[in-house]
Design an enzyme around this catalytic site. Sequence first.
Site, mmCIF file in Angstrom:
data_model
loop_
_atom_site.group_PDB
_atom_site.id
_atom_site.type_symbol
_atom_site.label_atom_id
_atom_site.label_comp_id
_atom_site.label_asym_id
_atom_site.label_seq_id
_atom_site.Cartn_x
_atom_site.Cartn_y
_atom_site.Cartn_z
ATOM 1 N N ALA A 113 0.819 -1.213 0.000
ATOM 2 C CA ALA A 113 0.000 0.000 0.000
ATOM 3 C C ALA A 113 0.851 1.260 0.000
ATOM 4 O O ALA A 113 0.559 2.234 0.675
ATOM 5 C CB ALA A 113 -0.941 -0.009 1.210
ATOM 6 N N CYS A 114 1.900 1.238 -0.780
ATOM 7 C CA CYS A 114 2.865 2.331 -0.833
ATOM 8 C C CYS A 114 2.770 3.034 -2.185
ATOM 9 O O CYS A 114 2.366 2.433 -3.178
ATOM 10 C CB CYS A 114 4.268 1.743 -0.653
ATOM 11 S SG CYS A 114 5.635 2.908 -0.747
ATOM 12 N N GLY A 115 3.148 4.285 -2.222
ATOM 13 C CA GLY A 115 3.189 4.994 -3.490
ATOM 14 C C GLY A 115 4.165 4.366 -4.472
ATOM 15 O O GLY A 115 4.034 4.539 -5.683
ATOM 16 N N TYR A 116 5.132 3.614 -3.964
ATOM 17 C CA TYR A 116 6.113 2.938 -4.814
ATOM 18 C C TYR A 116 5.680 1.521 -5.210
ATOM 19 O O TYR A 116 6.393 0.842 -5.959
ATOM 20 C CB TYR A 116 7.472 2.862 -4.121
ATOM 21 C CG TYR A 116 8.133 4.212 -3.920
ATOM 22 C CD1 TYR A 116 8.456 5.018 -5.000
ATOM 23 C CD2 TYR A 116 8.436 4.670 -2.642
ATOM 24 C CE1 TYR A 116 9.062 6.247 -4.812
ATOM 25 C CE2 TYR A 116 9.042 5.898 -2.448
ATOM 26 C CZ TYR A 116 9.353 6.683 -3.544
ATOM 27 O OH TYR A 116 9.956 7.906 -3.344
ATOM 28 N N THR A 117 4.542 1.061 -4.711
ATOM 29 C CA THR A 117 4.089 -0.303 -5.003
ATOM 30 C C THR A 117 4.048 -0.616 -6.497
ATOM 31 O O THR A 117 4.380 -1.745 -6.888
ATOM 32 C CB THR A 117 2.725 -0.578 -4.333
ATOM 33 O OG1 THR A 117 2.881 -0.395 -2.918
ATOM 34 C CG2 THR A 117 2.235 -1.986 -4.589
#
Length: 147
Positions: free
Chosen positions: A35-39
């Site tokens: 659930a990360c912006g980098y996912t």
Amino acid sequence: MSTLYDFDAVDILGQNRSLSEFKGQTVLVVNVASACGYTPQYTGLEALYRKHKDAGFVVLGFPCNQFGAQEQGTDAEISAFCKTTYDVTFPMFSKVVTRSGKNQSPIYRHLGATGHLPAWNFAKYLVNRQGKVVGFYPSDGTPEIGR
């Protein structure tokens, strides 16, 4: 322990695995989160793995919930998310602690001896065929640009 290949880790299916099975390969170790912006980097990591796996390259994903609590799922949930959302086929492992301290994963203690520890999700360590860390790439360094 002198190389990455000297360590064991529990995979995402709960099986203990020796990292010596990757001996002789170039390895990209990544602390991942769902659930990360980098996912979306999963897409590039998987493409990199598929393109180079037959030449002795492997990506190893280590989920981590330390940065923004962005990996709260169980191993089964993480595995299902990775497979259904990004069709991840590279080896994934059980959640680890990357930060220094008593609960830090021995693998990340070893990787951190380079002077670099992840400051966020999707930090990457490049390990050569001899098991030595030869590069560190922060979270914003995408697999596509190798920065």
